[in-house]
Design a protein around this motif. Structure first.
Motif, PDB file in Angstrom:
ATOM      1  N   PHE A  97     -43.511 -23.478 -18.478  1.00  0.00           N
ATOM      2  CA  PHE A  97     -42.578 -24.587 -18.276  1.00  0.00           C
ATOM      3  C   PHE A  97     -42.999 -25.797 -19.099  1.00  0.00           C
ATOM      4  CE2 PHE A  97     -41.066 -23.151 -13.856  1.00  0.00           C
ATOM      5  CZ  PHE A  97     -39.903 -22.650 -14.390  1.00  0.00           C
ATOM      6  N   SER A 143     -39.131 -33.712  -9.748  1.00  0.00           N
ATOM      7  CA  SER A 143     -40.405 -34.405  -9.944  1.00  0.00           C
ATOM      8  C   SER A 143     -40.161 -35.597 -10.852  1.00  0.00           C
ATOM      9  CB  SER A 143     -41.462 -33.468 -10.546  1.00  0.00           C
ATOM     10  OG  SER A 143     -41.114 -33.141 -11.878  1.00  0.00           O
ATOM     11  N   VAL A 196     -43.360 -19.177 -15.512  1.00  0.00           N
ATOM     12  CA  VAL A 196     -43.736 -20.356 -14.743  1.00  0.00           C
ATOM     13  C   VAL A 196     -44.763 -21.186 -15.509  1.00  0.00           C
ATOM     14  CG1 VAL A 196     -44.835 -21.187 -12.639  1.00  0.00           C
ATOM     15  CG2 VAL A 196     -43.253 -19.268 -12.525  1.00  0.00           C
ATOM     16  N   LYS A 252     -45.265 -26.125   0.477  1.00  0.00           N
ATOM     17  CA  LYS A 252     -44.693 -25.024  -0.285  1.00  0.00           C
ATOM     18  C   LYS A 252     -45.656 -23.847  -0.386  1.00  0.00           C
ATOM     19  CE  LYS A 252     -42.110 -23.269  -3.556  1.00  0.00           C
ATOM     20  NZ  LYS A 252     -40.981 -22.529  -3.115  1.00  0.00           N
ATOM     21  N   ASN A 302     -35.239 -28.721  -7.462  1.00  0.00           N
ATOM     22  CA  ASN A 302     -36.663 -29.047  -7.621  1.00  0.00           C
ATOM     23  C   ASN A 302     -36.758 -30.355  -8.403  1.00  0.00           C
ATOM     24  OD1 ASN A 302     -38.411 -26.426  -6.883  1.00  0.00           O
ATOM     25  ND2 ASN A 302     -36.413 -25.843  -7.703  1.00  0.00           N
ATOM     26  N   MET A 333     -43.036 -12.899 -14.802  1.00  0.00           N
ATOM     27  CA  MET A 333     -42.602 -14.034 -13.985  1.00  0.00           C
ATOM     28  C   MET A 333     -43.619 -15.159 -14.059  1.00  0.00           C
ATOM     29  SD  MET A 333     -40.659 -15.526 -11.687  1.00  0.00           S
ATOM     30  CE  MET A 333     -40.887 -16.856 -10.544  1.00  0.00           C
ATOM     31  N   GLY A 374     -35.120 -29.018 -11.855  1.00  0.00           N
ATOM     32  CA  GLY A 374     -34.802 -27.606 -12.101  1.00  0.00           C
ATOM     33  C   GLY A 374     -34.078 -27.074 -10.873  1.00  0.00           C
ATOM     34  N   PHE A 375     -33.148 -26.149 -11.092  1.00  0.00           N
ATOM     35  CA  PHE A 375     -32.338 -25.653  -9.977  1.00  0.00           C
ATOM     36  C   PHE A 375     -32.581 -24.184  -9.692  1.00  0.00           C
ATOM     37  CE2 PHE A 375     -28.492 -27.991  -8.290  1.00  0.00           C
ATOM     38  CZ  PHE A 375     -29.023 -29.252  -8.489  1.00  0.00           C
ATOM     39  N   GLU A 376     -32.548 -23.859  -8.413  1.00  0.00           N
ATOM     40  CA  GLU A 376     -32.456 -22.463  -7.991  1.00  0.00           C
ATOM     41  C   GLU A 376     -31.185 -22.379  -7.159  1.00  0.00           C
ATOM     42  OE1 GLU A 376     -36.799 -21.101  -6.791  1.00  0.00           O
ATOM     43  OE2 GLU A 376     -36.482 -23.238  -6.587  1.00  0.00           O
ATOM     44  N   ILE A 419     -37.355 -35.168 -13.675  1.00  0.00           N
ATOM     45  CA  ILE A 419     -37.288 -33.770 -14.121  1.00  0.00           C
ATOM     46  C   ILE A 419     -36.697 -32.946 -12.984  1.00  0.00           C
ATOM     47  CG2 ILE A 419     -38.630 -31.785 -14.949  1.00  0.00           C
ATOM     48  CD1 ILE A 419     -39.181 -34.055 -16.784  1.00  0.00           C
ATOM     49  N   ARG A 454     -43.625 -31.149  -8.077  1.00  0.00           N
ATOM     50  CA  ARG A 454     -42.227 -31.149  -7.632  1.00  0.00           C
ATOM     51  C   ARG A 454     -42.123 -30.967  -6.131  1.00  0.00           C
ATOM     52  NH1 ARG A 454     -40.749 -25.200  -7.375  1.00  0.00           N
ATOM     53  NH2 ARG A 454     -42.679 -24.259  -8.061  1.00  0.00           N
ATOM     54  N   GLY A 500     -44.844 -33.698 -13.443  1.00  0.00           N
ATOM     55  CA  GLY A 500     -45.358 -34.114 -12.143  1.00  0.00           C
ATOM     56  C   GLY A 500     -45.211 -33.000 -11.114  1.00  0.00           C
ATOM     57  N   VAL A 528     -32.023 -19.167 -11.657  1.00  0.00           N
ATOM     58  CA  VAL A 528     -33.104 -20.150 -11.791  1.00  0.00           C
ATOM     59  C   VAL A 528     -33.068 -20.800 -13.175  1.00  0.00           C
ATOM     60  CG1 VAL A 528     -35.610 -20.496 -11.626  1.00  0.00           C
ATOM     61  CG2 VAL A 528     -34.511 -18.678 -10.291  1.00  0.00           C
ATOM     62  N   THR A 529     -33.106 -22.120 -13.205  1.00  0.00           N
ATOM     63  CA  THR A 529     -33.107 -22.819 -14.494  1.00  0.00           C
ATOM     64  C   THR A 529     -34.512 -23.239 -14.898  1.00  0.00           C
ATOM     65  OG1 THR A 529     -33.029 -25.133 -13.766  1.00  0.00           O
ATOM     66  CG2 THR A 529     -30.940 -23.933 -13.789  1.00  0.00           C
ATOM     67  N   GLU A 530     -34.657 -23.564 -16.156  1.00  0.00           N
ATOM     68  CA  GLU A 530     -35.834 -24.291 -16.611  1.00  0.00           C
ATOM     69  C   GLU A 530     -35.719 -25.706 -16.043  1.00  0.00           C
ATOM     70  OE1 GLU A 530     -38.205 -23.087 -18.425  1.00  0.00           O
ATOM     71  OE2 GLU A 530     -37.373 -21.348 -19.476  1.00  0.00           O
ATOM     72  N   PRO A 531     -36.811 -26.452 -15.968  1.00  0.00           N
ATOM     73  CA  PRO A 531     -36.684 -27.841 -15.492  1.00  0.00           C
ATOM     74  C   PRO A 531     -36.110 -28.724 -16.591  1.00  0.00           C
ATOM     75  CG  PRO A 531     -39.000 -27.267 -15.858  1.00  0.00           C
ATOM     76  CD  PRO A 531     -38.209 -26.044 -16.177  1.00  0.00           C
TER      77      PRO A 531
HETATM   78  P1  ADP Z   1     -40.614 -21.010  -6.886  1.00  0.00           P
HETATM   79  O1  ADP Z   1     -39.827 -22.116  -6.263  1.00  0.00           O
HETATM   80  O2  ADP Z   1     -40.073 -19.696  -6.530  1.00  0.00           O
HETATM   81  O3  ADP Z   1     -42.062 -21.159  -6.723  1.00  0.00           O
HETATM   82  P2  ADP Z   1     -40.720 -21.498  -9.857  1.00  0.00           P
HETATM   83  O4  ADP Z   1     -42.079 -21.970  -9.986  1.00  0.00           O
HETATM   84  O5  ADP Z   1     -40.283 -20.375 -10.693  1.00  0.00           O
HETATM   85  O6  ADP Z   1     -40.319 -21.061  -8.429  1.00  0.00           O
HETATM   86  O7  ADP Z   1     -39.769 -22.733 -10.167  1.00  0.00           O
HETATM   87  C1  ADP Z   1     -38.666 -22.967  -9.432  1.00  0.00           C
HETATM   88  C2  ADP Z   1     -37.836 -24.066 -10.040  1.00  0.00           C
HETATM   89  O8  ADP Z   1     -38.575 -25.274 -10.154  1.00  0.00           O
HETATM   90  C3  ADP Z   1     -37.308 -23.775 -11.429  1.00  0.00           C
HETATM   91  O9  ADP Z   1     -35.942 -24.097 -11.430  1.00  0.00           O
HETATM   92  C4  ADP Z   1     -38.067 -24.723 -12.328  1.00  0.00           C
HETATM   93  O10 ADP Z   1     -37.259 -25.149 -13.381  1.00  0.00           O
HETATM   94  C5  ADP Z   1     -38.365 -25.875 -11.408  1.00  0.00           C
HETATM   95  N1  ADP Z   1     -39.577 -26.617 -11.761  1.00  0.00           N
HETATM   96  C6  ADP Z   1     -40.786 -26.135 -12.091  1.00  0.00           C
HETATM   97  N2  ADP Z   1     -41.657 -27.129 -12.318  1.00  0.00           N
HETATM   98  C7  ADP Z   1     -40.985 -28.291 -12.088  1.00  0.00           C
HETATM   99  C8  ADP Z   1     -41.343 -29.669 -12.124  1.00  0.00           C
HETATM  100  N3  ADP Z   1     -42.567 -30.071 -12.405  1.00  0.00           N
HETATM  101  N4  ADP Z   1     -40.380 -30.573 -11.830  1.00  0.00           N
HETATM  102  C9  ADP Z   1     -39.144 -30.195 -11.520  1.00  0.00           C
HETATM  103  N5  ADP Z   1     -38.760 -28.918 -11.456  1.00  0.00           N
HETATM  104  C10 ADP Z   1     -39.658 -27.968 -11.734  1.00  0.00           C
END
Ligand code: ADP
Ligand code: MG
Length: 513
Positions: free
Chosen positions: A8, A219, A5, A283, A217, A1, A29-31, A27, A230, A228, A175-178
Motif C-alpha cells: 500500500f 487515516s 497489503v 481491530k 478505512n 494477499m 480506502g473502502f471495503e 487517506i 487507520r 497513518g 476492496v480498494t487501494e487507499p
Molecule cells: P483488512 O481490513 O481486511 O485488514 P486490508 O489491510 O487489506 O484489510 O485493508 C483494508 C482497506 O483499508 C483497504 O481498502 C485499504 O485500501 C485500506 N487501507 C489500508 N491502509 C490504510 C491507511 N493507512 N489509511 C486508510 N486506509 C487504508
C-alpha cells in the motif's frame, strides 16, 4: 494477499495529495459488501429473499448441521465475473475458498467461507467525476464470500435471538487501494460503484436492506509522512451517513494527534443520532482469523471461454455509454453523467434519438443539436415533473419518447416557442397521456399554441408596446440593455406567449436602433 497489503505504502507514491484538513492529508480506502442478486444462497439451495420470518430460509447447510457440504452457486460466480469485466479486472482462472475462523452466535459453523490468498477478481479500477475532476480509484480485489446470520436483540424481553436467514447469502467484497483523499471523493466513489453493480444487475443496491454496505478505512497524515494508522468505520448504509461519519472521524483523528495521542487501529461504528463514531473493538489482524483453504470446496476454476460467454451477454457499461454520448453527440460531462445515472434514463434518451429517425417532418438540425435539446428536456422539465410526482424511473413517466421528440421538433422548426412548450404543451401532454402518433400536433392546433409567424401582426404589437413604454424605450436607446427585457416581456404578454422571442428581439433592436 499479504503482499498487496504491504505494498500500500509504495503504491501511494506519485499519487496527488488531496485537500488538506487543518494541515493533514486524509487517506481513505473502502471495503464494500455487495449482496449478489441470486435466488439461492452461495453454498446452499435456501432462498435469499429479504424479510421472511426468522429462520424460515435457513437449510441444513446454513445451520451447519454435521455431514452437510457446501456446493458453489454458479450464478454467484457469474456475477463476480461480470463485475470484474465491468471494472477492468483480471479474472483469476483459479481462485481458492478459505475459512475465516471466529466465534459468534450468528455464525454456526464457527467460520465464514471467504477467499483470502487468491481472490476471483484481481485489480481493476473505478472511474468517476468529482466535480470537474476525473478520478480513478484502484481496486485491490473483489472476492466471493458468504454472509453471516443476524443477532436480534429483543430488549423488551431482555433476550437475544438468532436469525439465520441471511447466513450463506452471497456477497462480493470489493476492496480498494487507499486512493481516496476526501469524504466527498469517497462518497463519489461509493455512488459510482453502486451505479456499476446495479447497472450490470448483480446487486439490487438496496442500502436500507443492507444489500450494499460500505466500510470506510480512514487515516490522516502530515503530507509527505508515511501512511497513518487507520480506523475502519463499519456498515455505512446511506451516502449521507457515509459523508457525516467520515468527516467526523477525520476531525476526531486530527484532534487526537494534536492532543498528543496515537491513533489505535480499531473498528468503529457510526451513530446517526449523535453523528459520532465510536470504537467497537480493536481491530483483529489477519493472523487472528487463522485463515486456511477450505477442504470442503475445490478451487474455483474459470475458463477463458466462460469469461468470453459472460462478456458476450453483458450490456454496455455506463462509463462506455457515457464516452459514446460525448463522442457521438458532443454532450457535456454533466449531461452524460445524468443520462447514464440509471439504465432506464439512458434507455429513454436512446429511444428518443431512435424516434427522431421515424418522424416524417424533415428538419434542418444536426443530431448533436437534437441530442442536446432532448437531454435538456429530460434532465430539466421531465426530471422536475418526475420529482414532483415521485416517479423514479423514465419507464414510468406518462409521456412517450415519440411525443417528447414531437415536442422538441416543433420547437426546432419554429412551430411553437420554448415557453409555450414548457408552460402549456408539456403539462397537457403529461396529464393527458397522449397515445396516437399525431397527438402533439393536434394539441398545438386545438389549443392554438402556434407561434406568431405573421410579422405584420407582430410588428403592430411591437409598435404598441414601444409607444406605451416610452421610458423603457428611451433607456434602451441610451445604452441600458436591461430595458430591452422589459419590452420583450410586455410583447410576449401581449401576444399571449406566442411570439417568437428571437423575432421580437430582432424587431425591437431594429426599431430602437
Ligand atoms: P483488512 O481490513 O481486511 O485488514 P486490508 O489491510 O487489506 O484489510 O485493508 C483494508 C482497506 O483499508 C483497504 O481498502 C485499504 O485500501 C485500506 N487501507 C489500508 N491502509 C490504510 C491507511 N493507512 N489509511 C486508510 N486506509 C487504508
Ligand atoms: Mg476490513
Amino acid at each position: 494477499m499479504s503482499e498487496t497489503v504491504n505494498t500500500f505504502e509504495a503504491q501511494q507514491q506519485g499519487r496527488p495529495t488531496g485537500p488538506l484538513v487543518a494541515g493533514y492529508e486524509v487517506i481513505i480506502g473502502f471495503e464494500t459488501h455487495a449482496q449478489l442478486s441470486t435466488q439461492s444462497k452461495i453454498f446452499s439451495r435456501a432462498s435469499t429473499a429479504f424479510g421472511a420470518e426468522p429462520n424460515t430460509q435457513a437449510c441444513a447447510v446454513d445451520l451447519a448441521l454435521p455431514g452437510t457440504l457446501p456446493v458453489m452457486n454458479k450464478g454467484a460466480v457469474e456475477r463476480a465475473i461480470q463485475f470484474g469485466l465491468a471494472v477492468g479486472s483480471h479474472i483469476a482462472p483459479r481462485s481458492v475458498f478459505a475459512r475465516k475462523n471466529y466465534f459468534y452466535p450468528d455464525l454456526p459453523k464457527g467460520y465464514q467461507i471467504s477467499q483470502f490468498e487468491i481472490p476471483v477478481v484481481q485489480g481493476g479500477s473505478v472511474e468517476f467525476f468529482l466535480g470537474e475532476e476525473k478520478k480513478s480509484v484502484r481496486l485491490v480485489r473483489a472476492h466471493l464470500e458468504e454472509d453471516a446470520g443476524k443477532s436480534l436483540h429483543e430488549d423488551f424481553i431482555g433476550q437475544s435471538g438468532i436469525d439465520l436467514n441471511r447466513a450463506g447469502t452471497p456477497l462480493l467484497e470489493i476492496v480498494t487501494e487507499p486512493d481516496m483523499r476526501s469524504s466527498a471523493e469517497a462518497v463519489a466513489y461509493a455512488k459510482e460503484l453502486h451505479k456499476i453493480v446495479t447497472w450490470i444487475g448483480i446487486c439490487d443496491g438496496n442500502m436500507q436492506e443492507g444489500s450494499f454496505r460500505c466500510d470506510a478505512n480512514v487515516s490522516v497524515r502530515k503530507p509527505g509522512q508515511p501512511l497513518g494508522t487507520r480506523r475502519e468505520i463499519k456498515n455505512l448504509n446511506s451516502f449521507k451517513f457515509m459523508q457525516q461519519a467520515i468527516d467526523y472521524e477525520i476531525r476526531w483523528q486530527i484532534e487526537e494527534i494534536e492532543d498528543g495521542r496515537a491513533i489505535q487501529q480499531a473498528t468503529v461504528l457510526f451513530n446517526p443520532d449523535t453523528g459520532e463514531t465510536r470504537a467497537m473493538r480493536t481491530k483483529e489482524d489477519a493472523a487472528d482469523y487463522r485463515y486456511f483453504p477450505d477442504p470442503d470446496l475445490p478451487p474455483l476454476c474459470i475458463s477463458e471461454q466462460w469469461v468470453q460467454d459472460v462478456r458476450g451477454q453483458m450490456a454496455e457499461l455506463p462509463r462506455v455509454m457515457a464516452e459514446r454520448f460525448v463522442r457521438d453527440y458532443g454532450l457535456p460531462e454533466y449531461d452524460v453523467t445524468m443520462l447514464t445515472s440509471h439504465p432506464h434514463t439512458a434507455e429513454f434518451f436512446e429511444a428518443c434519438l431512435k424516434e427522431v429517425a421515424n418522424h416524417p417532418s424533415a428538419i434542418a438540425s444536426t443530431t448533436s443539436q437534437l441530442a442536446k435539446l432532448i437531454a435538456n428536456w429530460m434532465l430539466g422539465e421531465l426530471a422536475a415533473r418526475m420529482n414532483k410526482a415521485q416517479i423514479e424511473s423514465f419507464r414510468a413517466i406518462p409521456v412517450t419518447a415519440w411525443h417528447v421528440v414531437s415536442l422538441v421538433l416543433r420547437i426546432l422548426d419554429g412551430t411553437i416557442n420554448n415557453k409555450t412548450a414548457k408552460e402549456v404543451l408539456l403539462p397537457t401532454m403529461w396529464d393527458e397521456r397522449l397515445t396516437h402518433a399525431t397527438a402533439v400536433d393536434d394539441l398545438i392546433e386545438a389549443k392554438g399554441l402556434k407561434q406568431m409567424n405573421d410579422t405584420g401582426a407582430l410588428e403592430a404589437i411591437v409598435d404598441e408596446v414601444i409607444a406605451a413604454n416610452a421610458k423603457n424605450a428611451a433607456e434602451f436607446k441610451a445604452g441600458n440593455e436591461k430595458a430591452l427585457n422589459a419590452l420583450v416581456g410586455q410583447i410576449m404578454k401581449a401576444s399571449k406567449g406566442k411570439a417568437n422571442p428571437q423575432q421580437v428581439n430582432d424587431l425591437l433592436r431594429g426599431k430602437l436602433a
